[in-house]
Design an enzyme around this catalytic site. Structure first.
Site, PDB file in Angstrom:
ATOM      1  N   ARG A 161     -31.548 113.405 -49.066  1.00 36.46           N
ATOM      2  CA  ARG A 161     -30.401 114.249 -49.408  1.00 36.46           C
ATOM      3  C   ARG A 161     -30.799 115.712 -49.286  1.00 36.46           C
ATOM      4  O   ARG A 161     -31.582 116.229 -50.095  1.00 36.46           O
ATOM      5  CB  ARG A 161     -29.907 113.963 -50.828  1.00 36.46           C
ATOM      6  CG  ARG A 161     -28.761 114.905 -51.232  1.00 36.46           C
ATOM      7  CD  ARG A 161     -27.922 114.399 -52.378  1.00 36.46           C
ATOM      8  NE  ARG A 161     -28.594 114.463 -53.658  1.00 36.46           N
ATOM      9  CZ  ARG A 161     -27.956 114.333 -54.839  1.00 36.46           C
ATOM     10  NH1 ARG A 161     -26.652 114.118 -54.861  1.00 36.46           N
ATOM     11  NH2 ARG A 161     -28.639 114.378 -55.971  1.00 36.46           N
ATOM     12  N   ASP A 444     -30.160 116.201 -64.389  1.00 41.57           N
ATOM     13  CA  ASP A 444     -30.412 116.992 -63.187  1.00 41.57           C
ATOM     14  C   ASP A 444     -29.411 118.128 -63.163  1.00 41.57           C
ATOM     15  O   ASP A 444     -28.720 118.381 -64.153  1.00 41.57           O
ATOM     16  CB  ASP A 444     -30.375 116.127 -61.924  1.00 41.57           C
ATOM     17  CG  ASP A 444     -28.988 115.531 -61.643  1.00 41.57           C
ATOM     18  OD1 ASP A 444     -28.008 115.914 -62.324  1.00 41.57           O
ATOM     19  OD2 ASP A 444     -28.895 114.696 -60.729  1.00 41.57           O
TER      20      ASP A 444
END
Length: 531
Positions: A161, A444
């Protein structure tokens, strides 16, 4: 240290092995991508700002009339490679060397190596992350820290990603301007690993984050075509899954699949960023006020509508529908918390499997077996359940925008938690850790964004109070920030508090929530402190 080509400069401190990744040929490749696509990228970012202005004025998202023919057409996506058919459990995490080895060895079907929300983009992290991927692809990665970590014979499939379109990589300048972090992360990984992956019977596979429209998907598709042609790789070899993690993208799922139809294999319900996007996009609407983040579950109306539509859309077009992240993590020191985490993950994954998803995400190796059991029970020996077409689902625009949450409250505990998590995460991020275990959750950037966005919204909506009737004022928020900063100092210890810049994190959090103008992403102002 400065390395130069005709119009590009690599600016940053030396990192061991950097010259193997940032070769003149690689820099030239990145430079070409920047020159061809950065102007369009900037245009797409201006589109985002214009759309926000329209939402602020009361023009809410809708299914696009101009693309109705795409939604009503009978097309499907391209062929899916054999090694991407089974994706029952995917594990995600940052790209540090130990994490890469452990994730590939975790027993999951796929490992998504994350340069985005789970990665703190220090120059060292970014460069070493690319070195780690290169070594993992060639199966010669090793890590020693008293114990030797190596890859097992059978490992998870690798997907990468890159960072989102909005983020810069300030350590590579092209004509004096930072390159797009998306092009940097994708370009390096593709240039160094695509042909090796193909030779090993797989391919260059990616996850695409934070798209807000099908035009942004079109831009990625153009990048993929150009990159494949530049390396002499057949167009369509790149395969991607797009995270539907913005509320505007939810209205354009079919169009996103269509734009990427030769490269896409699925969509993922990026739930935490999706919640953040909903709060962010409607932050200035006086009638839309979200309760504590713990009350925003997958069963509330706007979240259920979005996931139902995602499954239906994917299966209609032959794509995988991937479930969202279980942020809970095991806690070996607290059996009660551990039991609760496993029960919540099991319930979440049972819900996804029964609703037609083909696989799901976890954040910790200890949860792979829990998620797998839920999908094994529903899928049996099938690699997916794309035959589940969810034809009973008929999601309208008002369903995606139904933000009513029965029983949801804004509480003192929720306000404190948001402040505490926001500061803790920012401190970890500034210290080089992008995925941080906080209160038995893997936090996150996405979950930290929810925390600071909620505090901003509650503070800037007139007359907002917690459920005990106490107004949420600037004075109250500043007092709680001070108190939670002291709590964090006690929790982490004075040495770590100073070394990991928690005082700066507290100040930055204060600036973000007190600012009259909402800052689109907390990582943008925080990035200026990054080496």
């Amino acid at each position: 240290m400065i390395l130069e080509t005709t119009s590009a400069q690599v600016v940053g401190k030396p990192v061991k092995g950097m010259e193997e990744i940032l070769t003149p040929e690689t820099i030239e490749f990145l430079e070409t991508l920047h020159q061809r696509f950065n102007a369009t990228r900037e245009e797409r970012l201006r589109d985002r700002a214009e759309r926000q202005k329209r939402i602020d004025s009361g023009e809410f998202p809708q299914f696009l009339p101009e693309t109705a023919a795409i939604r009503e057409g009978s097309w499907g996506i391209g062929a899916i490679p054999d090694d991407l058919q089974l994706r029952r459990v995917e594990i995600t995490g940052p790209v540090d060397r130990k994490m890469v080895i452990n994730a590939l060895n975790s027993g999951a079907d796929v490992f998504m190596a994350d340069f985005e929300d789970a990665n703190s983009p220090t120059w060292e992290n970014v460069v070493l992350g690319q070195i780690n991927l290169r070594d993992a692809v060639r199966r010669n990665i090793e890590y020693q820290n008293g114990k030797v970590y190596r890859l097992k014979e059978k490992v998870a499939l690798l997907k990468v990603r890159p960072r989102g379109w909005h983020l810069p990589e300030k350590h590579l300048l092209v004509e004096g301007k930072p390159i797009s972090a998306s092009l940097f992360d994708f370009g390096l990984s593709f240039f160094h690993n695509a042909k090796e992956l193909i030779a090993r019977g797989s391919g260059p596979y990616f996850y695409l984050p934070k798209l807000e429209s099908h035009l942004e998907a079109r831009l990625w598709n153009e990048v993929f075509v150009a990159a494949q042609e530049a390396l002499g790789i057949p167009v369509g070899t790149i395969k991607v899954t797009v995270l539907i993690e913005t509320i505007t993208a939810a209205f354009e799922m079919e169009e996103i699949l269509y734009e990427l139809r030769n490269h896409i294999v699925g969509l993922n319900a990026g739930r935490w960023d999706y919640i953040f996007s909903a709060i962010k996009k409607f932050r200035n609407q006086p009638d839309i006020l979200f309760p504590d983040r713990t009350a925003i579950t997958m069963q509330v109306p706007f979240m259920k509508a979005y996931t139902d539509l995602l499954v239906k859309t994917c299966h209609k077009r032959g794509a995988h529908a991937m479930g969202g992240m279980a942020a809970f993590i095991p806690n070996r020191h607290d059996p009660a918390a551990n039991k609760t985490a496993f029960e919540k993950v099991k319930a979440d994954k049972d819900f996804e499997a029964k609703n037609g998803f083909d696989g799901t995400w976890v954040a910790h190796p200890g949860l792979v077996s829990v998620a797998r059991e839920a999908f094994d029970k529903v899928l049996g020996n099938k690699p997916h359940q794309k035959e589940v077409l969810r034809e009973e689902v008929n999601v309208k625009a008002e369903d995606l925008l139904n933000f009513s949450i029965e029983g949801g409250k804004i509480t003192e505990a929720g306000l404190r938690l948001n402040i505490n998590v926001g500061i803790l995460y920012l401190g970890n991020w500034l210290c080089g850790t992008g995925a941080a275990a906080i209160h038995n959750l893997m936090e996150d950037a996405a979950t930290a964004e929810i925390s600071r966005a909620q505090v901003w919204q509650w503070l800037h909506h007139n007359n907002t109070s917690t459920d005990d009737g106490t107004p949420i004022t600037e004075e109250r928020v500043l007092r709680l920030i001070k108190e939670e900063t002291e709590n964090i100092k006690e929790e982490v210890g004075l040495a770590r508090f100073k070394n990991c810049h928690f005082e700066r994190a507290s100040q930055l959090f204060s600036e973000l929530v007190l600012s009259t103008c909402f800052v689109e992403f907390l990582t943008l102002p925080a990035y200026k402190y990054m080496d």
